[in-house]
Write a protein that holds these residues in place. Structure first.
Motif, PDB file in Angstrom:
ATOM      1  N   THR A 168       0.689  -1.043  -0.235  1.00  0.00           N
ATOM      2  CA  THR A 168      -0.622   0.297   0.172  1.00  0.00           C
ATOM      3  C   THR A 168       0.777   1.451  -0.008  1.00  0.00           C
ATOM      4  O   THR A 168       2.137   1.490  -0.126  1.00  0.00           O
ATOM      5  CB  THR A 168      -1.197   0.116   0.892  1.00  0.00           C
ATOM      6  N   GLU A 174      -4.869   1.466   4.877  1.00  0.00           N
ATOM      7  CA  GLU A 174      -6.320   1.127   5.021  1.00  0.00           C
ATOM      8  C   GLU A 174      -7.118  -0.340   5.502  1.00  0.00           C
ATOM      9  O   GLU A 174      -7.831  -0.440   5.904  1.00  0.00           O
ATOM     10  CB  GLU A 174      -6.770   0.647   3.630  1.00  0.00           C
ATOM     11  N   ILE A 176      -5.503  -2.604   5.680  1.00  0.00           N
ATOM     12  CA  ILE A 176      -4.986  -4.254   5.109  1.00  0.00           C
ATOM     13  C   ILE A 176      -4.535  -5.076   5.045  1.00  0.00           C
ATOM     14  O   ILE A 176      -3.052  -4.626   5.600  1.00  0.00           O
ATOM     15  CB  ILE A 176      -5.110  -3.845   3.436  1.00  0.00           C
ATOM     16  N   LYS A 185     -12.778  -2.314  -1.057  1.00  0.00           N
ATOM     17  CA  LYS A 185     -11.319  -1.706  -1.294  1.00  0.00           C
ATOM     18  C   LYS A 185     -11.093  -1.463  -3.067  1.00  0.00           C
ATOM     19  O   LYS A 185     -11.406  -2.805  -3.572  1.00  0.00           O
ATOM     20  CB  LYS A 185      -9.924  -2.062  -0.212  1.00  0.00           C
ATOM     21  N   ASP A 233      -5.658   1.488  -3.526  1.00  0.00           N
ATOM     22  CA  ASP A 233      -5.912   2.137  -2.073  1.00  0.00           C
ATOM     23  C   ASP A 233      -4.138   0.496  -1.826  1.00  0.00           C
ATOM     24  O   ASP A 233      -3.491   0.481  -1.397  1.00  0.00           O
ATOM     25  CB  ASP A 233      -7.025   1.234  -1.469  1.00  0.00           C
TER      26      ASP A 233
END
Length: 318
Positions: A168, A174, A176, A185, A233
């Motif tokens: 990312t 985010e 993740i 996403k 994302d």
């Protein structure tokens, strides 16, 4: 560029954790090997005594003095062009060493990853060598999404093990950490890779109202650009490539790896099923490099020694 349909266990993934060092070595070795694209045709029978396995090659290739390699040359650090335009990386170094065993030159030709096997079937290339995962689907010419045959399968000469990762923007993960966290996403992938396959599989698992949006690109650099601009994302790619992007993009300030890598599986050199003599010659040459230590030196040069195999096998992918 891996392509497999079954997630591996954490134990399987842990075999490759140290492969991330490839990113460090790759960043320091942009000029680590010579240009593999020059045409150095040789006359038939010109292989010298210094090429101990030359007689294993098909006569037509010995006569041409070269092996045409289909490759997506935008997948640093496995294969890419340095600042001078030379083709460099792990695969080109291995190809050069194989060439010395076989008495031929490996000529890298650039192409999009998802079209490499088509080019192989149409005789545009003699082999495909492009961080390509050896999988049953590719061996049998099966579309992983539909389960239908979409073309001739290929044989693989396996030579390395690698997995798949997610990365990312740095400091903007985010939340993740796993593939399940991608639901809701936007994810960028390279078309035709395992990341693409896994994304499609994950999208089917996401609950209603949390759609996984997938954007597929011709190469990983385009996916990186999309992430950098905030259009998605996250990006998924082979672990060595993801680690290299994290290490080098923006001086290490652009991206960060999230979660663990998955899909530990072998990279292989793809060869037409009809070209069994070429396939066996490549396997013999790879095993010669493993035995004489040259293979290990090349992997260590690129920090990939933890993905080393003890023996090159045919069609070892599951």
């Amino acid at each position: 560029m891996t392509a497999s349909s079954t997630r591996r266990t954490t134990a399987a993934r842990s075999r490759l954790a140290a492969v991330g060092a490839i990113a460090v070595a790759g960043a320091l070795l942009l000029t680590g090997c010579g240009d593999q694209t020059k045409d150095k045709d040789k006359d038939s029978g010109s292989a010298s005594a210094s090429a101990p396995l030359a007689d294993k090659l098909p006569q037509d290739i010995r006569g041409k003095g070269k092996i045409r390699v289909g490759s997506d040359i935008a997948y640093a650090p496995v294969e890419y062009k340095d600042s001078s335009g030379k083709v460099v990386g792990l695969d080109p170094d291995l190809a050069e060493a194989l060439g010395k065993q076989l008495g031929v030159t490996f000529e890298f030709q650039d192409g999009t990853f998802d079209a490499l096997l088509t080019g192989l079937r149409s005789d545009r290339y003699d082999i495909a060598m492009s961080a390509m995962t050896d999988s049953k689907n590719r061996q049998e010419g099966v579309d992983p999404d539909t389960g239908k045959h979409v073309g001739e399968g290929v044989d693989f000469v396996d030579y390395l093990t690698a997995g798949v990762s997610i990365y990312t923007r740095k400091g903007d993960t985010e939340g993740i950490k796993t593939w399940d966290d991608l639901c809701g996403k936007k994810l960028a992938v390279q078309r035709g890779t395992t990341s693409d396959d896994l994304a499609e599989q994950q999208a089917k698992k996401c609950p209603k109202g949390k759609k996984l949006s997938i954007e597929a690109f011709d190469d990983n650099q385009q996916a990186q650009t999309r992430l950098r601009s905030g259009g998605v994302d996250a990006v998924s790619a082979d672990f060595p490539v993801a680690a290299y992007a994290v290490k080098t993009s923006g001086g290490g300030k652009d991206f960060e790896l999230v979660g663990e890598q998955v899909e530990a599986a072998p990279y292989g050199i793809a060869v037409s099923k009809e070209e069994t003599q070429l396939r066996d010659a490549l396997q013999a040459a790879m095993n010669a490099l493993i035995k004489n230590g040259e293979y290990q030196k090349i992997l260590e040069k690129w920090g990939a020694q933890d993905g080393a195999v003890k023996e090159s096998v045919i069609n070892g992918g599951k």
